[in-house]
Write an enzyme that holds these catalytic residues in place. Structure first.
Site, PDB file in Angstrom:
ATOM      1  N   HIS A 137      30.174  36.441  40.018  1.00  0.00           N
ATOM      2  CA  HIS A 137      30.643  37.709  40.596  1.00  0.00           C
ATOM      3  C   HIS A 137      29.896  38.927  40.076  1.00  0.00           C
ATOM      4  O   HIS A 137      30.354  40.043  40.289  1.00  0.00           O
ATOM      5  CB  HIS A 137      32.130  37.913  40.310  1.00  0.00           C
ATOM      6  N   LYS A 143      39.326  51.886  43.801  1.00  0.00           N
ATOM      7  CA  LYS A 143      38.682  50.782  43.081  1.00  0.00           C
ATOM      8  C   LYS A 143      38.698  51.135  41.604  1.00  0.00           C
ATOM      9  O   LYS A 143      39.017  52.264  41.240  1.00  0.00           O
ATOM     10  CB  LYS A 143      37.255  50.578  43.583  1.00  0.00           C
ATOM     11  N   ARG A 144      38.352  50.171  40.742  1.00  0.00           N
ATOM     12  CA  ARG A 144      38.210  50.495  39.333  1.00  0.00           C
ATOM     13  C   ARG A 144      37.245  51.658  39.150  1.00  0.00           C
ATOM     14  O   ARG A 144      36.295  51.810  39.923  1.00  0.00           O
ATOM     15  CB  ARG A 144      37.695  49.264  38.557  1.00  0.00           C
ATOM     16  N   LYS A 169      30.079  52.408  40.340  1.00  0.00           N
ATOM     17  CA  LYS A 169      30.770  52.637  41.609  1.00  0.00           C
ATOM     18  C   LYS A 169      30.704  54.103  42.038  1.00  0.00           C
ATOM     19  O   LYS A 169      31.024  54.443  43.165  1.00  0.00           O
ATOM     20  CB  LYS A 169      32.218  52.177  41.491  1.00  0.00           C
ATOM     21  N   LYS A 202      38.891  45.455  53.574  1.00  0.00           N
ATOM     22  CA  LYS A 202      40.280  45.790  53.905  1.00  0.00           C
ATOM     23  C   LYS A 202      40.356  47.118  54.649  1.00  0.00           C
ATOM     24  O   LYS A 202      41.116  47.273  55.606  1.00  0.00           O
ATOM     25  CB  LYS A 202      41.124  45.863  52.624  1.00  0.00           C
TER      26      LYS A 202
HETATM   27  C1  26Q Z   1      35.446  39.384  30.761  1.00  0.00           C
HETATM   28  C2  26Q Z   1      35.517  39.124  29.432  1.00  0.00           C
HETATM   29  C3  26Q Z   1      36.489  39.722  28.655  1.00  0.00           C
HETATM   30  C4  26Q Z   1      37.421  40.578  29.235  1.00  0.00           C
HETATM   31  C5  26Q Z   1      37.352  40.828  30.577  1.00  0.00           C
HETATM   32  C6  26Q Z   1      36.367  40.232  31.341  1.00  0.00           C
HETATM   33  C7  26Q Z   1      36.305  40.499  32.771  1.00  0.00           C
HETATM   34  C8  26Q Z   1      37.459  40.597  33.511  1.00  0.00           C
HETATM   35  C9  26Q Z   1      37.400  40.847  34.846  1.00  0.00           C
HETATM   36  C10 26Q Z   1      35.088  40.625  33.415  1.00  0.00           C
HETATM   37  C11 26Q Z   1      35.044  40.869  34.766  1.00  0.00           C
HETATM   38  C12 26Q Z   1      36.206  40.979  35.495  1.00  0.00           C
HETATM   39  C13 26Q Z   1      36.234  41.237  36.909  1.00  0.00           C
HETATM   40  C14 26Q Z   1      35.186  41.257  37.675  1.00  0.00           C
HETATM   41  C15 26Q Z   1      35.300  41.590  39.097  1.00  0.00           C
HETATM   42  O1  26Q Z   1      36.356  41.954  39.585  1.00  0.00           O
HETATM   43  N1  26Q Z   1      34.214  41.478  39.855  1.00  0.00           N
HETATM   44  C16 26Q Z   1      34.252  41.804  41.272  1.00  0.00           C
HETATM   45  O2  26Q Z   1      34.515  40.597  41.983  1.00  0.00           O
HETATM   46  C17 26Q Z   1      34.749  40.867  43.344  1.00  0.00           C
HETATM   47  C18 26Q Z   1      35.133  39.560  44.012  1.00  0.00           C
HETATM   48  O3  26Q Z   1      34.011  38.739  44.145  1.00  0.00           O
HETATM   49  C19 26Q Z   1      33.543  41.502  43.982  1.00  0.00           C
HETATM   50  O4  26Q Z   1      33.875  41.858  45.299  1.00  0.00           O
HETATM   51  C20 26Q Z   1      33.109  42.750  43.213  1.00  0.00           C
HETATM   52  O5  26Q Z   1      31.894  43.244  43.733  1.00  0.00           O
HETATM   53  C21 26Q Z   1      32.956  42.416  41.747  1.00  0.00           C
HETATM   54  O6  26Q Z   1      32.666  43.585  41.001  1.00  0.00           O
END
Ligand code: 26Q
Length: 832
Positions: A375, A567-568, A573, A678
């Site tokens: 991702h 979004k975040r 972004k 969406k």
């Molecule tokens: C990793 C290690 C420790 C703590 C947290 C994390 C962590 C948690 C969540 C790292 C990444 C995330 C989330 C990533 C994410 O949401 N990525 C998004 O995924 C979507 C679904 O595929 C995409 O549409 C987005 O582009 C992408 O940013």
């Protein structure tokens, strides 16, 4: 114990009016009364709103359980091949509304609650959502569960039952404040605890080697500490089918040995302490973008849920098979990013150390079992664990990873003799400085399929972070463009639009075959339909205007253009690019430059608690909102609001009210995006860069129905390679210079010139996400947007065409591709 010949399921439903299974308004009414009494021990005169919500929730759950038992019984009888979706996050959103939609009883529930003097909307509002995810990745997992059930695919979702989900957000003096998310406080009617489905998970200790009774070399891990994982199951019902799959989330508890310890050593308080420490493991979800250095607990969480899940699959397999030989034929296990990728080493350990497999046989099973979805392209976001930390938490797994690595690197060396640099790049261990385990490399090597989440992302993956692997195994790689569920995000969230579409198309089949929306195209030229479509959007905006007023105190005009970025909060972004445009627009309004539609610019999103720049961007949005909303010369034409506490529930209210969707990340940075889908599906037009799935959205809806701006990836790379100098763009652009000067001068910080200095300095000196390079094109395109909105008829046509052409972005399409290309699974219909 029941004999297998005993009937395990209750007798057939008693009929349409049965309080536990009937779907009529009358049956639901009976169910609510029944549950208020028997499940909650309450009578109507003293029932609170939460009691009423719970009574309805239990009533819906009764109907789900009927279908659930039928489903699991069918899978058991047929020994169905099953998808196991492993994800550290599931961002489910509220269950009640979604289950009413999928059961097809929304209208009946409305009637039943009305008859009981209850307000269904108030009950839906009462549910606190399980925020067990950060954003896109967790929400994608939830959409995929919905589609898997709808497509009747046997599925187990596996994850973590965090006691505190993603933090709640409040805004104080314009800044984000984090509040713990106590989502379980009032009880969770959707989960069923399974205390008997429990596994021991080891940590630390050491590994012992020796020979077994048959003279074979064997290794055994002796952990230093054990934690127990308990299953909590949530039913996942498909849309208009009986299939009800399981989401199984693990909660950590103390191992029984602690009770014994206390008894043996007399150290009662010591044992209590250990108990508390064990339960900490699943206490809290880690926010994305937090500094992870030495986050032992995060690694422990990942291993904990992966180990419980694999042990559970092993148990299920051995229930009906003498050996694990057929494991990969029974289960297709998908790794949602690298977070669960320790599964590769854990399955090897279970097969080799515990079940006596030969290494090579175990490796074949493992590789045939796993698929890995990536991702992110951002190198800093790829998970790596410091070797000493890894060794102390998972010593045996580290040995296994070394063994996998040795064999893998031998393969690389055979293919590219003498290419030491390649060996260094591809190794599962990063040895460039301090040593790290590279989880993405482990996931790729241990899977038979690797995919990205949008066409452009998958192409870039093969050229950048996974280039060497793509070169070695091109056939392993594919693209699976993300999708979103139209049930939650159209049928439920936008009931007015859903009604209009169903009436126009003649039936509701579009909700499960989203390509049918195409048939709306021809209505885009029908003035009556356009009028009705505009009415829907206006009513949604009126609803949301009330929410804005409640939550922020800002009054907005529902006829203005609702410009939405949700979004975040992250520099890539580029919410700050949006803010710079707002300031430019405000200045232009003062000078009466150009004709443009009145706008309401809306932001929502959370910043990681330790991400300073993201928090400063929130502060800036609120600073600009304060000044702009108070300006009597422009307040009829421009309003700005930051809506706090963005979550799935708020998204469901915001998305149907949007006219313009901001998808403005630097090209090459957003893997896919799903909010973009969406919003467009709900009739918002996109202003966006050529990034992630925007590229495909633009292609589907037509370039003429999409506001494109910004440097494409190749230009971004070129500019950076040539030595990007953001100041050059300020020197060339007077408007940009003045906008930045307004920020620096304290206009939006009550005269404080220090507050936003770090942000302005960063932009002018480094600007790693090319905000200033894209500013001019963005502002020009926004001027086109402002003009286009003044022509309501033209705008509405474009919006209708967006809705009509979004069929491809249904998560049903995405899941169908995974089923065919990666999982090799087929539907198992549930009769009844
Ligand atoms: C990793 C290690 C420790 C703590 C947290 C994390 C962590 C948690 C969540 C790292 C990444 C995330 C989330 C990533 C994410 O949401 N990525 C998004 O995924 C979507 C679904 O595929 C995409 O549409 C987005 O582009 C992408 O940013």
């Amino acid at each position: 114990m029941l004999k297998p010949s005993d009937s395990l399921v209750p007798s057939a439903p008693d009929g349409p009016d049965d309080a536990r299974t009937g779907l009529t308004a009358d049956a639901i009414k009976k169910g609510i009364r029944d549950n208020l009494f028997y499940a909650l021990g309450r009578f109507p005169a003293v029932a609170t709103r939460n009691d009423a919500y719970l009574a309805l929730a239990y009533t819906v759950r009764d109907r789900l359980l009927r279908r659930w038992v039928d489903t699991l019984h069918t899978y058991y009888r047929k020994q169905s091949r099953t998808v196991a979706y492993l994800s550290a996050e599931f961002l489910l959103g509220p269950h009640l509304g979604n289950n009413l939609v999928n059961l097809g009883v929304m209208a009946a529930a409305r009637e039943a609650t009305r008859a009981l003097d209850l307000d269904l909307d108030a009950l839906l509002e009462q549910e606190e959502e399980p925020g067990l995810g950060n954003g896109g990745l967790g929400r994608l997992a939830a959409c995929y569960l919905d589609s898997l059930a709808t497509l009747q695919i046997p599925t187990l979702g596996y994850g973590i039952r965090y006691e505190f989900g993603i933090f709640d957000q409040a805004i104080r003096d314009g800044a984000q404040v984090e509040i713990t998310d106590k989502w379980l406080r009032l009880g969770n009617p959707w989960e069923i605890p399974r205390p008997e489905i429990a596994y021991d998970v080891g940590f630390g200790g050491r590994s012992l080697s020796g020979t077994d009774e048959r003279g074979r070399y064997r290794v055994r891990w002796v952990p230093g500490r054990l934690i127990k994982g308990i299953a909590y199951d949530t039913p996942i019902l498909g849309f208009e089918v009986r299939t009800t799959n399981i989401l199984r989330l693990w909660k950590a508890e103390a191992h029984e040995s602690f009770d014994l310890d206390a008894f043996n050593t007399g150290d009662y308080w010591g044992a209590v302490n250990d108990k508390v420490a064990s339960e900490n493991l699943t206490k809290v979800l880690y926010p994305r973008d937090e500094d992870l250095a030495g986050k032992r607990l995060r690694l422990e969480q990942q291993y904990f849920f992966v180990s419980c899940s694999l042990q559970d699959m092993v148990r299920l397999q051995l229930q009906t098979n003498p050996t694990l030989d057929g494991f990969a034929r029974k289960f297709a296990v998908q790794l949602n990013d690298t977070h669960p990728s320790i599964a590769v080493a854990e399955l090897m350990r279970l097969l080799v150390d515990v079940h006596g497999f030969e290494w090579d046989t175990a490796w074949d099973v493992t590789r045939q079992t796993f698929g890995y979805t990536n991702h992110t392209l951002l190198p800093e976001a790829l998970e790596c664990w410091p070797l000493p930390l890894f060794a102390s938490v998972l010593p045996r797994h580290l040995e296994i990873i070394f063994e996998i690595n040795q064999r893998f690197l031998a393969e690389v060396a055979a293919r590219w003799p003498g290419d030491d640099d390649r060996l260094r790049r591809m190794s599962l261990i990063d040895e460039t400085g301090e040593r790290f385990v590279r989880m993405a490399h482990l996931a790729v090597v241990g899977s038979h399929a690797v995919n990205g989440v949008a066409k452009m992302h998958s192409e870039l993956l093969g050229k950048s972070v996974l280039r060497d692997f793509h070169e070695m195994w091109p056939d392993r790689f594919s693209n699976k463009t993300n999708g979103v569920t139209p049930r939650r995000f159209v049928v439920l969230a936008n009931q007015r639009l859903a009604q209009l579409v169903t009436t126009t198309l003649g039936d509701g089949r579009w909700a499960r075959e989203l390509d049918r929306l195409r048939a709306l195209e021809k209505h885009a030229t029908d003035a009556g339909f356009r009028q009705a479509f505009r009415q829907v959007k206006l009513a949604n905006k009126q609803d949301f205007a009330r929410v804005i007023a409640e939550r922020t105190g800002v009054r907005v005009d529902p006829s203005s253009l609702f410009d939405v970025q949700i979004k975040r909060i992250h520099e890539y972004k580029r919410q700050h690019l949006n803010v710079l445009h707002v300031i430019a627009l405000w200045r232009r309004m003062h000078e009466n430059v150009g004709k443009t539609a009145p706008r309401t610019v809306l932001f929502a999103g959370k910043a990681a608690p330790g991400y300073r720049m993201a928090k400063l961007i929130i502060r800036l949005i609120n600073g600009v909102a304060e000044v702009v909303n108070a300006d009597t010369r422009t307040r009829d034409r421009l309003r700005v609001a930051f809506v706090p506490a963005y979550n799935v529930k708020l998204a469901q209210q915001m998305i149907p009210a949007a006219d313009l969707s901001e998808q403005i990340s630097t090209a090459g940075m957003e893997a896919s995006g799903t909010g973009n889908m969406k919003l467009s599906m709900n009739g918002a037009l996109t202003i966006g860069t050529l990034d992630g799935a925007n590229v495909e959205i633009r292609q589907e809806v037509g370039a003429e129905n999409f506001f494109l701006f910004g440097l494409p990836v190749a230009e971004v790379q070129r500019l950076k390679a040539e030595g990007y100098r953001p100041a050059a763009f300020v020197e060339r652009d007077e408007e940009l210079a003045e906008v930045l000067e307004l920020v620096a001068s304290g206009t939006f910080s009550r005269g404080d010139r220090e507050l936003f200095r770090p942000l302005v300095d960063e932009l002018c000196a480094h600007d790693p996400y090319l905000v200033l390079a894209d500013f001019r094109d963005y502002v020009d395109r926004q001027a086109d947007v402002g003009k286009a909105f003044l022509d309501a008829d033209r705008w509405t046509k474009m919006a209708i065409l967006n809705v009509a052409r979004m069929g491809y972005f249904s998560s049903d399409r995405a899941i169908a591709e995974y089923c065919k290309d990666i999982w090799n699974v087929a539907p198992v219909p549930i009769g009844g």
